[in-house]
Design a protein around this motif. Structure first.
Motif, mmCIF file in Angstrom:
data_model
loop_
_atom_site.group_PDB
_atom_site.id
_atom_site.type_symbol
_atom_site.label_atom_id
_atom_site.label_comp_id
_atom_site.label_asym_id
_atom_site.label_seq_id
_atom_site.Cartn_x
_atom_site.Cartn_y
_atom_site.Cartn_z
ATOM 1 N N UNK A 1 0.857 -1.185 0.000
ATOM 2 C CA UNK A 1 0.000 0.000 0.000
ATOM 3 C C UNK A 1 0.896 1.238 0.000
ATOM 4 N N UNK A 2 0.574 2.202 -0.862
ATOM 5 C CA UNK A 2 1.340 3.443 -0.948
ATOM 6 C C UNK A 2 0.387 4.630 -0.820
ATOM 7 N N UNK A 3 0.943 5.803 -0.657
ATOM 8 C CA UNK A 3 0.173 7.051 -0.656
ATOM 9 C C UNK A 3 0.568 7.851 -1.883
ATOM 10 N N UNK A 4 -0.426 8.388 -2.558
ATOM 11 C CA UNK A 4 -0.201 9.293 -3.683
ATOM 12 C C UNK A 4 -1.048 10.531 -3.442
ATOM 13 N N UNK A 5 -0.403 11.687 -3.461
ATOM 14 C CA UNK A 5 -1.124 12.954 -3.350
ATOM 15 C C UNK A 5 -1.181 13.577 -4.728
ATOM 16 N N UNK A 6 -2.354 14.112 -5.066
ATOM 17 C CA UNK A 6 -2.570 14.689 -6.384
ATOM 18 C C UNK A 6 -3.172 16.075 -6.253
ATOM 19 N N UNK A 7 -2.550 17.025 -6.912
ATOM 20 C CA UNK A 7 -3.107 18.366 -7.050
ATOM 21 C C UNK A 7 -3.266 18.610 -8.541
ATOM 22 N N UNK A 8 -4.498 18.841 -8.996
ATOM 23 C CA UNK A 8 -4.727 19.160 -10.401
ATOM 24 C C UNK A 8 -5.025 20.641 -10.537
ATOM 25 N N UNK A 9 -4.434 21.228 -11.535
ATOM 26 C CA UNK A 9 -4.638 22.634 -11.843
ATOM 27 C C UNK A 9 -5.108 22.714 -13.296
ATOM 28 N N UNK A 10 -6.419 22.559 -13.508
ATOM 29 C CA UNK A 10 -6.933 22.606 -14.872
ATOM 30 C C UNK A 10 -6.936 24.036 -15.389
ATOM 31 N N UNK A 11 -6.442 24.227 -16.590
ATOM 32 C CA UNK A 11 -6.446 25.562 -17.177
ATOM 33 C C UNK A 11 -7.786 25.788 -17.857
ATOM 34 N N UNK A 12 -8.698 26.281 -17.035
ATOM 35 C CA UNK A 12 -10.058 26.636 -17.449
ATOM 36 C C UNK A 12 -10.322 28.033 -16.895
ATOM 37 N N UNK A 13 -11.410 28.676 -17.316
ATOM 38 C CA UNK A 13 -11.744 29.961 -16.703
ATOM 39 C C UNK A 13 -11.828 29.826 -15.177
ATOM 40 N N UNK A 14 -11.370 30.840 -14.478
ATOM 41 C CA UNK A 14 -11.276 30.787 -13.012
ATOM 42 C C UNK A 14 -12.563 30.334 -12.347
ATOM 43 N N UNK A 15 -13.707 30.776 -12.848
ATOM 44 C CA UNK A 15 -14.976 30.410 -12.219
ATOM 45 C C UNK A 15 -15.313 28.927 -12.387
ATOM 46 N N UNK A 16 -14.590 28.209 -13.234
ATOM 47 C CA UNK A 16 -14.844 26.777 -13.440
ATOM 48 C C UNK A 16 -13.860 25.866 -12.701
ATOM 49 N N UNK A 17 -12.805 26.429 -12.149
ATOM 50 C CA UNK A 17 -11.755 25.597 -11.548
ATOM 51 C C UNK A 17 -12.320 24.647 -10.498
ATOM 52 N N UNK A 18 -13.090 25.166 -9.539
ATOM 53 C CA UNK A 18 -13.605 24.307 -8.474
ATOM 54 C C UNK A 18 -14.573 23.263 -9.007
ATOM 55 N N UNK A 19 -15.344 23.595 -10.015
ATOM 56 C CA UNK A 19 -16.273 22.614 -10.615
ATOM 57 C C UNK A 19 -15.503 21.443 -11.198
ATOM 58 N N UNK A 20 -14.404 21.738 -11.880
ATOM 59 C CA UNK A 20 -13.602 20.674 -12.489
ATOM 60 C C UNK A 20 -12.919 19.847 -11.407
ATOM 61 N N UNK A 21 -12.336 20.500 -10.430
ATOM 62 C CA UNK A 21 -11.672 19.780 -9.333
ATOM 63 C C UNK A 21 -12.686 18.903 -8.594
ATOM 64 N N UNK A 22 -13.897 19.415 -8.385
ATOM 65 C CA UNK A 22 -14.940 18.618 -7.734
ATOM 66 C C UNK A 22 -15.240 17.339 -8.519
ATOM 67 N N UNK A 23 -15.212 17.413 -9.836
ATOM 68 C CA UNK A 23 -15.462 16.214 -10.656
ATOM 69 C C UNK A 23 -14.333 15.202 -10.491
ATOM 70 N N UNK A 24 -13.115 15.688 -10.381
ATOM 71 C CA UNK A 24 -11.981 14.786 -10.144
ATOM 72 C C UNK A 24 -12.132 14.103 -8.784
ATOM 73 N N UNK A 25 -12.488 14.872 -7.758
ATOM 74 C CA UNK A 25 -12.662 14.290 -6.420
ATOM 75 C C UNK A 25 -13.819 13.289 -6.417
ATOM 76 N N UNK A 26 -14.891 13.607 -7.109
ATOM 77 C CA UNK A 26 -16.019 12.672 -7.216
ATOM 78 C C UNK A 26 -15.562 11.364 -7.864
#
Length: 97
Positions: free
Chosen positions: A3-28
């Motif tokens: 078992x390992x740990x992997x931390x992921x930070x995604x920075x999608x290059x989308x309009x600023x108002x969409x960043x959290x929506x995209x990140x939420x889809x990744x977390x989902x």
């Protein structure tokens, strides 16, 4: 495979108002995989088999692109130990019970 740990930070290059929506889809998506995970303010840390977690990282990029990102910058951290490593062993002394 340990078992390992992997931390992921995604920075999608989308309009600023969409960043959290995209990140939420990744977390989902991460949640849907059934791996143990923890969302933090800057990244999401997952626990599981190394190959499986790398597949999740790969799919996270595709999700961002499907959501309109023409580029995705990701920061990935891996904690690998041959006998395995868990999130709990690293943070249990900091969690109020």
């Amino acid at each position: 495979m340990p078992i390992v740990n992997v931390s992921l930070q995604v920075l999608p290059l989308v309009p600023e108002e969409k960043v959290y929506q995209v990140v939420d889809k990744v977390i989902k998506y991460i949640k849907s995989t059934g791996v143990n995970f923890m969302v933090g303010p800057m990244e999401t840390t997952m626990e599981g088999e190394f190959e499986h977690l790398l597949e999740i990282v790969k799919e996270a990029q595709e999700i961002c692109v499907k959501e309109g990102a023409n580029r995705v910058i990701s920061i990935v951290k891996i904690d690998y130990r041959s006998q395995g490593v868990t999130m709990e062993e690293k943070i249990k002394k900091y969690i109020d019970k």
